[in-house]
Structure formats: structure tokens, C-alpha cells
Design an enzyme around this catalytic site. Structure first.
Site, PDB file in Angstrom:
ATOM      1  N   LYS A   1     -43.852  -3.932 103.283  1.00 29.26           N
ATOM      2  CA  LYS A   1     -43.366  -5.180 103.889  1.00 29.26           C
ATOM      3  C   LYS A   1     -42.376  -5.797 102.930  1.00 29.26           C
ATOM      4  CE  LYS A   1     -43.434  -8.451 106.934  1.00 29.26           C
ATOM      5  NZ  LYS A   1     -42.015  -8.137 107.211  1.00 29.26           N
TER       6      LYS A   1
ATOM      7  N   GLN B   1     -41.814  -7.500  95.261  1.00 25.10           N
ATOM      8  CA  GLN B   1     -42.440  -7.768  96.553  1.00 25.10           C
ATOM      9  C   GLN B   1     -43.887  -7.271  96.581  1.00 25.10           C
ATOM     10  OE1 GLN B   1     -40.077  -8.929  99.233  1.00 25.10           O
ATOM     11  NE2 GLN B   1     -41.988  -9.700 100.042  1.00 25.10           N
TER      12      GLN B   1
ATOM     13  N   LYS C   1     -45.958  -9.910  94.878  1.00 22.30           N
ATOM     14  CA  LYS C   1     -45.904 -11.144  95.676  1.00 22.30           C
ATOM     15  C   LYS C   1     -46.808 -11.021  96.893  1.00 22.30           C
ATOM     16  CE  LYS C   1     -41.782 -12.443  96.568  1.00 22.30           C
ATOM     17  NZ  LYS C   1     -40.459 -12.781  97.116  1.00 22.30           N
TER      18      LYS C   1
ATOM     19  N   LYS D   1     -38.469  -2.971 100.343  1.00 18.47           N
ATOM     20  CA  LYS D   1     -37.244  -3.777 100.489  1.00 18.47           C
ATOM     21  C   LYS D   1     -36.128  -2.825 100.902  1.00 18.47           C
ATOM     22  CE  LYS D   1     -35.786  -8.078  99.838  1.00 18.47           C
ATOM     23  NZ  LYS D   1     -36.481  -9.362  99.891  1.00 18.47           N
TER      24      LYS D   1
ATOM     25  N   GLY E   1     -35.927 -10.415 107.180  1.00 18.85           N
ATOM     26  CA  GLY E   1     -34.604 -10.815 106.714  1.00 18.85           C
ATOM     27  C   GLY E   1     -34.574 -11.064 105.213  1.00 18.85           C
ATOM     28  N   ASP E   2     -33.396 -11.243 104.686  1.00 17.89           N
ATOM     29  CA  ASP E   2     -33.157 -11.659 103.300  1.00 17.89           C
ATOM     30  C   ASP E   2     -31.708 -12.129 103.291  1.00 17.89           C
ATOM     31  OD1 ASP E   2     -34.401 -11.486 100.423  1.00 17.89           O
ATOM     32  OD2 ASP E   2     -32.392 -10.707 100.159  1.00 17.89           O
TER      33      ASP E   2
ATOM     34  N   ASN F   1     -30.947 -19.895 104.291  1.00 25.45           N
ATOM     35  CA  ASN F   1     -32.258 -20.158 104.889  1.00 25.45           C
ATOM     36  C   ASN F   1     -33.205 -20.879 103.926  1.00 25.45           C
ATOM     37  OD1 ASN F   1     -35.220 -18.828 105.029  1.00 25.45           O
ATOM     38  ND2 ASN F   1     -34.483 -19.322 107.069  1.00 25.45           N
TER      39      ASN F   1
ATOM     40  N   SER G   1     -44.480 -14.083 107.451  1.00 22.59           N
ATOM     41  CA  SER G   1     -44.208 -12.797 108.103  1.00 22.59           C
ATOM     42  C   SER G   1     -45.521 -12.080 108.376  1.00 22.59           C
ATOM     43  CB  SER G   1     -43.336 -11.912 107.208  1.00 22.59           C
ATOM     44  OG  SER G   1     -41.976 -12.219 107.383  1.00 22.59           O
TER      45      SER G   1
HETATM   46  P1  NDP Z   1     -29.147 -16.509 102.981  1.00 24.53           P
HETATM   47  O1  NDP Z   1     -28.233 -15.353 103.212  1.00 24.53           O
HETATM   48  O2  NDP Z   1     -29.601 -17.325 104.120  1.00 24.53           O
HETATM   49  O3  NDP Z   1     -28.473 -17.514 101.911  1.00 24.53           O
HETATM   50  C1  NDP Z   1     -28.114 -17.065 100.650  1.00 24.53           C
HETATM   51  C2  NDP Z   1     -27.416 -18.210  99.936  1.00 24.53           C
HETATM   52  O4  NDP Z   1     -27.219 -17.830  98.569  1.00 24.53           O
HETATM   53  C3  NDP Z   1     -26.044 -18.515 100.489  1.00 24.53           C
HETATM   54  O5  NDP Z   1     -25.756 -19.869 100.289  1.00 24.53           O
HETATM   55  C4  NDP Z   1     -25.158 -17.612  99.640  1.00 24.53           C
HETATM   56  O6  NDP Z   1     -23.795 -18.041  99.550  1.00 24.53           O
HETATM   57  C5  NDP Z   1     -25.814 -17.732  98.294  1.00 24.53           C
HETATM   58  N1  NDP Z   1     -25.549 -16.517  97.508  1.00 24.53           N
HETATM   59  C6  NDP Z   1     -25.842 -15.255  97.854  1.00 24.53           C
HETATM   60  N2  NDP Z   1     -25.426 -14.387  96.914  1.00 24.53           N
HETATM   61  C7  NDP Z   1     -24.843 -15.157  95.967  1.00 24.53           C
HETATM   62  C8  NDP Z   1     -24.228 -14.864  94.737  1.00 24.53           C
HETATM   63  N3  NDP Z   1     -24.111 -13.596  94.301  1.00 24.53           N
HETATM   64  N4  NDP Z   1     -23.762 -15.909  93.994  1.00 24.53           N
HETATM   65  C9  NDP Z   1     -23.889 -17.194  94.438  1.00 24.53           C
HETATM   66  N5  NDP Z   1     -24.460 -17.525  95.595  1.00 24.53           N
HETATM   67  C10 NDP Z   1     -24.932 -16.516  96.339  1.00 24.53           C
HETATM   68  O7  NDP Z   1     -30.391 -15.902 102.164  1.00 24.53           O
HETATM   69  P2  NDP Z   1     -31.845 -16.530 101.951  1.00 24.53           P
HETATM   70  O8  NDP Z   1     -31.774 -18.013 101.879  1.00 24.53           O
HETATM   71  O9  NDP Z   1     -32.756 -15.891 102.905  1.00 24.53           O
HETATM   72  O10 NDP Z   1     -32.217 -15.932 100.503  1.00 24.53           O
HETATM   73  C11 NDP Z   1     -31.925 -16.625  99.296  1.00 24.53           C
HETATM   74  C12 NDP Z   1     -32.813 -16.091  98.190  1.00 24.53           C
HETATM   75  O11 NDP Z   1     -34.192 -16.288  98.545  1.00 24.53           O
HETATM   76  C13 NDP Z   1     -32.695 -14.589  97.905  1.00 24.53           C
HETATM   77  O12 NDP Z   1     -32.907 -14.359  96.526  1.00 24.53           O
HETATM   78  C14 NDP Z   1     -33.840 -13.989  98.711  1.00 24.53           C
HETATM   79  O13 NDP Z   1     -34.250 -12.725  98.187  1.00 24.53           O
HETATM   80  C15 NDP Z   1     -34.900 -15.053  98.483  1.00 24.53           C
HETATM   81  N6  NDP Z   1     -35.988 -15.093  99.452  1.00 24.53           N
HETATM   82  C16 NDP Z   1     -35.761 -15.220 100.791  1.00 24.53           C
HETATM   83  C17 NDP Z   1     -36.827 -15.299 101.676  1.00 24.53           C
HETATM   84  C18 NDP Z   1     -36.632 -15.483 103.140  1.00 24.53           C
HETATM   85  O14 NDP Z   1     -37.642 -15.550 103.851  1.00 24.53           O
HETATM   86  N7  NDP Z   1     -35.408 -15.585 103.640  1.00 24.53           N
HETATM   87  C19 NDP Z   1     -38.216 -15.211 101.204  1.00 24.53           C
HETATM   88  C20 NDP Z   1     -38.347 -15.147  99.767  1.00 24.53           C
HETATM   89  C21 NDP Z   1     -37.270 -15.083  98.951  1.00 24.53           C
HETATM   90  P3  NDP Z   1     -22.641 -17.224 100.326  1.00 24.53           P
HETATM   91  O15 NDP Z   1     -22.739 -17.667 101.727  1.00 24.53           O
HETATM   92  O16 NDP Z   1     -21.393 -17.628  99.640  1.00 24.53           O
HETATM   93  O17 NDP Z   1     -22.944 -15.752 100.142  1.00 24.53           O
END
Ligand code: NDP
Length: 453
Positions: A90, A111, A114, A126, A165-166, A240, A385
Site C-alpha cells: 500500500k 511507507q 508508517k 510506492k 495518490g501522491d 493536497n 486509505s
Molecule cells: P500535491 O501534488 O498535491 O502537492 C505538492 C506540492 O508540493 C505542490 O505545491 C508542489 O508545487 C510542491 N512541490 C512538489 N515538488 C516540489 C519541489 N521539488 N520543490 C518545491 N515544491 C515542490 O502533493 P501532496 O500534497 O499529495 O504531497 C505533498 C507531500 O506530502 C509529498 O511529500 C507526499 O509524499 C506527502 N504525502 C502525501 C499524502 C497524501 O495523501 N497526498 C500522504 C502522506 C504524505 P508545484 O505545483 O510547483 O510542483
């Protein structure tokens, strides 16, 4: 003489050269395990560490697709099925140009522990692709997702491997991926989570990671008799996790003052309130624009463009009580961590996975900052999830209150498990050690029970 963990670490580096992020994630876990390995010599005999750092399976594949101009494009897709001791693999799918095997392996390894902390029956995995949805039309994203699933479907299933998603993979992408899976297999099953509400998704799944991250803040603050009321919060990212972290901070009476994306960040000294957050959600989730536009809409806010030549990110110089890194890995280095501490920050909760470098973590620990590592603090996403999987298996939907109650309970338990485990193993207050040890023990015991597989 080098310790058992040191020997395994050297071996990981030698066998996986150039996989820096993976080395970092393995080192972070192994460096917590000394006292556990002393108490459990049977783990060494069964070579649990050597087995736990090796993925059970890695699948890598070509993803050819056609863009709107008719040009052929080729991306690389992958799925790392790291550990199934506790349940079906997962973990999310990431679509971002930076995706490579090292990043997906680090995420899948993290993961595993976690998921163990959530206490739900889920193994660790992943996947993703070096594809950027940014600037692509909906039709292009759909063709990419369909081509990606044309290979991935062979390797997943509701009892085998359940992606979510991620970064770069939200509701739109999950919809396209699910549609293609269903077409290829003729099975309508809970093979992906983060689905739409009217076709098998769970209420609260979009909110879960950010809400859980802030719940973890509240629990950490309680240990020092504090709360989020009136606390200034610096948030990175605007996707997100960041959006729902902001929403939860507002509900609990805190004051979020920043959002960022990969180009820069905005600071709003008046605070980001509910209408401003609604603007950001529309900007990012519907119009898919840049965070810079926030400052155009709200001229009192300040936009700062990122400068890659700096040794630090000025976002972390914004004064705050609580920091909520919610964008990506290694976004807070030691200089940034020092800047946060100097600015008065006393609590950090990682919404992103591994957003703080090891040197940065040390700065926080030395400053006695409350520090919630990602594998505990952002586990609310995968926990929900897991709840979506349960609902799919039962073919019924729980109410919002029911899912929220369970999520809240799981986050409080994770906090308590980390706190008490850290104490039990001689490092009270270290949520890093608590999370690593508690997650590891659960996986290691299951591996021992299941024999040499
Ligand atoms: P999204 O794609 O919804 O948002 C990612 C955000 O981070 C955007 O604002 C993006 O900006 C920014 N970002 C991505 N890459 C970079 C980078 N290299 N440098 C600077 N900013 C960056 O992703 P999520 O919100 O889902 O995920 C964010 C983090 O949370 C990740 O590390 C993910 O692994 C983790 N996570 C997510 C979960 C989930 O359920 N969604 C659960 C647990 C952890 P831009 O638009 O410019 O790319």
C-alpha cells in the site's frame, strides 16, 4: 567493531550506489534501532535487517503515449513492492519529473513502517513515473494514465497491491487509472484509494493527511501544555496536504501565514483565512495555476521567488510558532532548521515525506523542538486509505463523522505509541526513535512469524 546496523548500512550503500534518498531513509531508520537489536539477538540470526532493506519486488516499465500535437512521448513507470509482512502493498503513485528509483525506494521503505504505525493491515509500496502533469491537458493526462495502467494492472489488485495518490496524482488521475484498470480486468474492486465519492471513495480521504498532520501537532503541543490557538503557522506546498493542513489549523484557531510551490512562496501577515484558502484550492485544484497569483489577488501578501543559488530557503525565515513542511523531500536543511529555531518555532510536523535533512533533524532535536517525523505525522493519509479499503471490502460507506472519529483515534494512538516507545527505549521525547522502533518491531515480528520468505 562496527555494529550490526552499520554493517547492513554499508552493504546498502555498496549494493545500491547513487541511490542517495534511499540511503538517507534507511540510515534514518537503522540509526534508531541500536537498543532494539541489543534486546532481540534473534533478529540478527534471522537476518531481518538484510531482508527488510531489500524490496520484495521492483517493476519498471515503458509508458508510451501521444501528446495533443500527435508527438510520441515516452516516460518511465515503476512500482516498488517493498514489504508485505503486514498486508497487501500500500502506498501512493507520484508523477513528477524528478521521479527515479532512489526516490520511489525511499518512499516505499518509509511507507512500510508508517503503515505499521497505523495498526491497519497494510504492507509498504510506492510507485510513479517521471511524468509531469503540469501544463498538460486533461486529455493528455488521461492518455498517460491509461498507458501507465496498461502495464501496472498486471501487478496490482485489491488483495495484492493497492496504490493511491501522491505528488502529481490526485482525484483526476486516480479516476483515469481506475477506469483503465476496470476496462482491462473487468473488475470493479478497491484496487486504488482516493477514488471519487460516488464510485467507492471514502469521505475524508482528501482531508486526511493534512488533518492528521495537524492532529499530531495538537498531541505534541499537549505534552507541553500548549495548543494551536493563536499559533502562527508556516506551511510549505499548496497541494493536497498543505491545503487541508491549513484548513485544520484554521478550525483549531491557529493562523496560517504562508503557502509555496516549486517557484516561490507567499507570506500573508493578515493570515490565510477560509475565503483565501478557498481561492488557493480553486487556483491549484481547478485552474492548476501558480501560487504567485495569490499575491496578485491579495496585494497585501508578499510573493518571494525561489533562488536555487541560495544555501537556504527564505520561506523558513518567516517567523512562526509551528512549521508544517508539506511539499517534498529535503526541503529543510540545517540552515533552514536553524532559521526556524531562531525565529521562535517550537514545533515541526512533517506532512511531506522526509522533508527535513538528517542535519536539519539534529538541529531540531538539539533545540528541544517538538519534532513529528513524516512516518508518524502524515500517516493519516494512508490510514484513511486503509479505511477506504475496509469500506470497499464491506461494500458500504461510513459517514463523515465515523471516518473522522477513526482517523482521529488512529492519530492519537500513533502519537502515544511513538511517545511511549521512545521512553521505553531510553530516548524520551524523540518521536523519531519512537516511530522508527515501533514501526520496525511490528514488521520484524511479522517477518519472524512468517518464516524465510
Ligand atoms: P500535491 O501534488 O498535491 O502537492 C505538492 C506540492 O508540493 C505542490 O505545491 C508542489 O508545487 C510542491 N512541490 C512538489 N515538488 C516540489 C519541489 N521539488 N520543490 C518545491 N515544491 C515542490 O502533493 P501532496 O500534497 O499529495 O504531497 C505533498 C507531500 O506530502 C509529498 O511529500 C507526499 O509524499 C506527502 N504525502 C502525501 C499524502 C497524501 O495523501 N497526498 C500522504 C502522506 C504524505 P508545484 O505545483 O510547483 O510542483
Amino acid at each position: 567493531m562496527p555494529s550490526y546496523a552499520d554493517v547492513v548500512m554499508q552493504d546498502v550503500i555498496a549494493r545500491n550506489p547513487e541511490q542517495k534518498e534511499f540511503h538517507q531513509a534507511v540510515h534514518e531508520v537503522l540509526s534508531s534501532l541500536g537498543p532494539v537489536l541489543d534486546r532481540h539477538p534473534e533478529f540478527r540470526k534471522a537476518k531481518i535487517l538484510e531482508r527488510i532493506v531489500e524490496p520484495e519486488r521492483v517493476v519498471m516499465f515503458r509508458v508510451p503515449w501521444q501528446d495533443d500535437r500527435g508527438e510520441v512521448q515516452v516516460n518511465r513507470g515503476m512500482r516498488v513492492e517493498f514489504n508485505s509482512a503486514l498486508g497487501p502493498y500500500k502506498g501512493g503513485l507520484r508523477f513528477h519529473p524528478s521521479v527515479n528509483l532512489s526516490i520511489i525506494k525511499f518512499l516505499a521503505f518509509e511507507q512500510t513502517f508508517k503503515n505499521a504505525l497505523t495498526t491497519l493491515p497494510m504492507g509498504g509500496g510506492k510507485g510513479g513515473a517521471d511524468f509531469s502533469p503540469r501544463g498538460k491537458s486533461d486529455a493528455e493526462v488521461m492518455r498517460f494514465c491509461q498507458s501507465f495502467m496498461n502495464e501496472l494492472f498486471r501487478h496490482i489488485g485489491e488483495c495484492v497491491d493497492v496504490p493511491a495518490g501522491d505528488i502529481g496524482v490526485g482525484g483526476r488521475e486516480i479516476g483515469f487509472l481506475f477506469g483503465q484498470y476496470k476496462r482491462l480486468t473487468r473488475r470493479f474492486e478497491g484496487v486504488l484509494t482516493g477514488k471519487g465519492l460516488n464510485w467507492g471513495g471514502s469521505l475524508m480521504r482528501p482531508e486526511a493527511a493534512g488533518y492528521g498532520q495537524v492532529c499530531f501537532v495538537e498531541e505534541m503541543l499537549k505534552t507541553r501544555g500548549k495548543s494551536l490557538k493563536g499559533a502562527r503557522c508556516v506551511i510549505s506546498g499548496s497541494g493536497n496536504v498543505a491545503q487541508y493542513a491549513c484548513e485544520k489549523v484554521l478550525q483549531l484557531g491557529g493562523k496560517p501565514v504562508t503557502f509555496s510551490d516549486s517557484n516561490g512562496f507567499v507570506v500573508d501577515e493578515d493570515g490565510i483565512d477560509a475565503p483565501k484558502l478557498a481561492f488557493v484550492m480553486e487556483l491549484k485544484n481547478v485552474r492548476r495555476g501558480r501560487i504567485k497569483e495569490y499575491a496578485a489577488k491579495y496585494p497585501k501578501a508578499n510573493y518571494v521567488e525561489l533562488d536555487g543559488k541560495l544555501d537556504h530557503n527564505p520561506l523558513w525565515q518567516v517567523k512562526c510558532d509551528v512549521a508544517l513542511p508539506s511539499a517534498t523531500q529535503n526541503e529543510i536543511n540545517a540552515v533552514d532548521a536553524n532559521n526556524l529555531v531562531k525565529g521562535g518555532c517550537f514545533c515541526v510536523s512533517e506532512g511531506a515525506n522526509m522533508p527535513t535533512t538528517p542535519d536539519g533533524v539534529n538541529v531540531f532535536l538539539e533545540a528541544n523542538t517538538l519534532f513529528g517525523p513524516g512516518k508518524a505525522a502524515n500517516a493519516g493519509g494512508v490510514a484513511t486509505s486503509g479505511l477506504e479499503m475496509s469500506q470497499n471490502a464491506m461494500r458500504l460507506n461510513w459517514s463523515r463523522e465515523e471516518v473522522d472519529r477513526r482517523l482521529h483515534e488512529i492519530m492519537i494512538n500513533i502519537h502515544e505509541t511513538c511517545r511511549t516507545t521512545a521512553e521505553k527505549y531510553g530516548t524520551p521525547g524523540s518521536y523519531v526513535n519512537g516511530a522508527n522502533i515501533a514501526g520496525f518491531l511490528k514488521v520484524a515480528h511479522a517477518m519472524m512469524d512468517q518464516g524465510l520468505v
